[in-house]
Design a protein around this motif. Structure first.
Motif, PDB file in Angstrom:
ATOM      1  N   THR A  85       0.872  -1.170   0.000  1.00 10.44           N
ATOM      2  CA  THR A  85       0.000   0.000   0.000  1.00 10.44           C
ATOM      3  C   THR A  85       0.907   1.217   0.000  1.00 10.44           C
ATOM      4  O   THR A  85       1.780   1.351   0.860  1.00 10.44           O
ATOM      5  CB  THR A  85      -0.931   0.026   1.219  1.00 10.44           C
ATOM      6  N   ARG A 131      -2.693   0.175  -4.227  1.00  4.33           N
ATOM      7  CA  ARG A 131      -2.296  -1.199  -3.924  1.00  4.33           C
ATOM      8  C   ARG A 131      -1.462  -1.699  -5.087  1.00  4.33           C
ATOM      9  O   ARG A 131      -1.894  -1.651  -6.241  1.00  4.33           O
ATOM     10  CB  ARG A 131      -3.504  -2.107  -3.727  1.00  4.33           C
ATOM     11  N   THR A 145      -6.065   0.139   7.170  1.00  2.00           N
ATOM     12  CA  THR A 145      -4.999   1.064   6.784  1.00  2.00           C
ATOM     13  C   THR A 145      -5.310   2.438   7.364  1.00  2.00           C
ATOM     14  O   THR A 145      -6.413   2.963   7.182  1.00  2.00           O
ATOM     15  CB  THR A 145      -4.877   1.175   5.257  1.00  2.00           C
TER      16      THR A 145
END
Length: 373
Positions: free
Chosen positions: A109, A127, A157
């Motif tokens: 990420t 991603r 995240t």
């Protein structure tokens, strides 16, 4: 060739709205932007000019000579080998990568700086899979930047948004398969940078490069509080980046200071307060973000943005250069490790703006240190 790019897998970061365009990210803008912050202009224009001046300083750092660089030893054995580009990114589209995490499936990420490096462009969370294919997870608003990111054990995240808009500046979270939302506001006149989550998953720590502060934020959401403000975290007039990278490691918050070239260790007391600041090393010129060899080791891999280098910092504070521009580095901003793999984000601040993510292989034996060094 750029890797294939697919559309956003989750909704836009916030509803679309007209935003003032920022100036392109370039060295020549720094002086005029800094001067504009002292002019008698509208408050929101002052904030915008200040932020762009801080970001633009990185372009100056990327080409500035550093006398202290000669004091850092080069590694006698190749610590990192087989360095190659995993994903080429488009600097002109705002895809200047800033920070990186590695998931359990070895996907990455990556946060991008959006309109802080390319006028009018959106920041994004990308991603990138092991083949180099990238997908947009979250798209932000034009003029904003996504900076530090970290990952919770549940796959959430967390990421920082630098914005002049009070409704967007702060710490955000993206649950697996969910929708992004802000969990804490941060000052628009600061510059949220490095981000880390404590092992208990309760507290996020944010490095503020402008204010010389580490903020503490409840991971469940709530008010950000100034956990520590100290001259050791502050910027200076020549380098307007103070506290930059941040990690929570072995009971302490570790912070790099770009202006001072230092790596700091700040123990966290049983009550959650900051202990005495320890300087792990100094002379780490143009240091940006960093990471550790593993969870048990105090060996650090640090990106030196303006020098186009990656350094290893040993627990005794000694340093060695393990990657340079000859390995393709182009304004390295952050590093992630997984096993013997190293991943590097290159922001491409200096021409020809070679923004990308690189991958290499670590040779632990060349470090001459044990697993818990």
């Amino acid at each position: 060739m750029r890797p294939a790019r697919t559309g956003a897998a989750s909704p836009l970061h916030v509803p679309l709205s007209a935003q003032p365009q920022l100036h392109p990210f370039e060295k020549s803008a720094m002086t005029s932007m800094e001067n504009s912050t002292t002019a008698s202009a509208a408050t929101h224009l002052k904030k915008r000019s200040t932020r762009v001046a801080v970001i633009a300083a990185a372009a100056v750092l990327a080409s500035a000579p550093y006398a202290s660089a000669a004091t850092q030893q080069a590694s006698s054995k190749p610590v990192v080998t087989d360095v190659r580009t995993l994903a080429a990114l488009d600097f002109t589209a705002g895809e200047s990568p800033e920070n990186i995490t590695v998931g359990p499936d070895n996907s990455l990420t990556v946060s991008t700086l959006g309109g802080h490096t390319a006028a009018g462009e959106r920041p994004a969370l990308l991603r990138i899979d092991p083949s180099g294919h990238s997908t947009v997870l979250v798209a932000g608003q034009p003029g904003d930047a996504f900076s530090g990111i970290t990952r919770g054990r549940d796959g959430t995240t967390y990421y920082n948004v630098a914005s002049d808009d009070d409704s967007r500046a702060g710490v955000w979270k993206l649950p697996p398969g969910g929708t992004p939302r802000r969990i804490a506001a941060l000052p628009t006149d600061g510059l949220a940078n490095g981000l880390a989550l404590d092992p208990a998953g309760r507290t996020l720590y944010v490095a503020d490069s402008s204010k010389g502060t580490v903020w503490a934020v409840p991971a469940s959401g709530g008010k950000a509080t100034a956990w520590l403000t100290d001259p050791a975290l502050a910027p200076d007039p020549s380098v307007p980046f103070g506290a930059n990278g941040l990690r929570f490691h072995r009971g302490a918050v570790w912070v790099s200071n770009s202006a001072h070239g230092t790596l700091l260790r700040i123990p966290v007391t049983a009550a959650g307060a900051p202990g005495r600041i320890h300087t792990v090393t100094s002379g780490l010129t143009s240091v940006d973000d960093f990471t550790f060899l593993n969870d048990r080791s105090d060996v650090v891999f640090a990106a030196q943005n303006g020098l186009n280098q990656v350094a290893v910092v040993h627990p005794d504070g000694t340093k060695e250069t393990v990657l340079t521009a000859s390995d393709g580095l182009a304004s390295p901003t952050s590093i992630a490790l997984r096993g013997d793999r190293i991943y590097i984000t290159d922001a491409g601040f200096a021409e020809p703006h070679d923004a990308k993510v690189q991958r290499g292989t670590i040779n632990p034996a060349a470090l001459n240190c044990g697993p818990a060094a």
